[in-house]
Design an enzyme around this catalytic site. Structure first.
Site, PDB file in Angstrom:
ATOM      1  CB  CYS A 106      19.477  -4.667  -1.162  1.00  0.00           C
ATOM      2  SG  CYS A 106      19.432  -6.236  -0.292  1.00  0.00           S
ATOM      3  CG  HIS A 107      15.948  -8.265  -2.008  1.00  0.00           C
ATOM      4  ND1 HIS A 107      17.012  -8.402  -1.145  1.00  0.00           N
ATOM      5  CD2 HIS A 107      15.610  -9.525  -2.396  1.00  0.00           C
ATOM      6  CE1 HIS A 107      17.300  -9.688  -1.010  1.00  0.00           C
ATOM      7  NE2 HIS A 107      16.471 -10.385  -1.757  1.00  0.00           N
TER       8      HIS A 107
END
Length: 177
Positions: free
Chosen positions: A110-111
């Protein structure tokens, strides 16, 4: 169990995406690995599901006291807040760099790959991430692909919670080698 005698660090701070920490942690444990939560602060860190606070994890070790030599691999969950807290901490960046220097598996979802940008570890790498940080990775020199999981050497990256099963499979596969 494929990962018996393996020790894996999950590097996180308050603001992690709950499923991106808990599901890899559970899969690793199910495969026989010892999982250690490494963070910036003692006590507990809080998770999130989307924009809502959800759950917490007990911190096992401070990143300032952690050494990559004590682990076989590293997992960096996403969430919007978590990587933002991690990416400016020098102990975090040194800890991550040492896994790359020792050629040990590093998995970020994800991030989570934002932290790798600040550690200056993405240039020339083929990676994926949450769509919102695609340009950040490209601007840092990564070759970004929109795939559920991308493996480049010992670096595993993935996009979002829906991709966790494929992400977990690749983590187990690389750690089992």
């Amino acid at each position: 169990m494929k990962l018996e005698n393996k020790r894996v660090a999950i590097l996180s701070a308050t603001g992690y995406e709950k499923s991106e920490l808990e599901k890899p942690k559970q899969r690793l444990k199910d495969e026989g690995a010892e999982v250690v939560i490494v963070s910036l602060e003692k006590g507990k860190i809080k998770g999130m599901t989307g924009t809502e606070w959800d759950g917490e994890q007990e911190v096992d070790k401070l990143v300032a006291d952690a050494k990559s030599a004590d682990f076989d691999g590293l997992v960096i969950p996403g969430g919007v807040i978590n990587p933002d807290k991690l990416r400016t901490d020098e102990d975090v960046l040194s800890f991550i760099k040492s896994f790359f220097e020792e050629d040990k598996p590093v998995a970020a979802i994800c991030h989570g790959p934002q932290v790798l940008i600040d550690a200056k570890l993405v240039e020339g790498r083929t990676m994926t991430s949450y769509k919102a940080i695609e340009n950040d990775l490209k601007n840092a020199g990564a070759n970004w692909k929109d795939e559920e999981v991308v493996v480049d050497g010992n670096l595993i990256t993935s996009r979002k919670p829906k991709d966790i099963p494929a992400f977990n499979d690749k983590i187990v596969e690389l750690l089992a080698k």
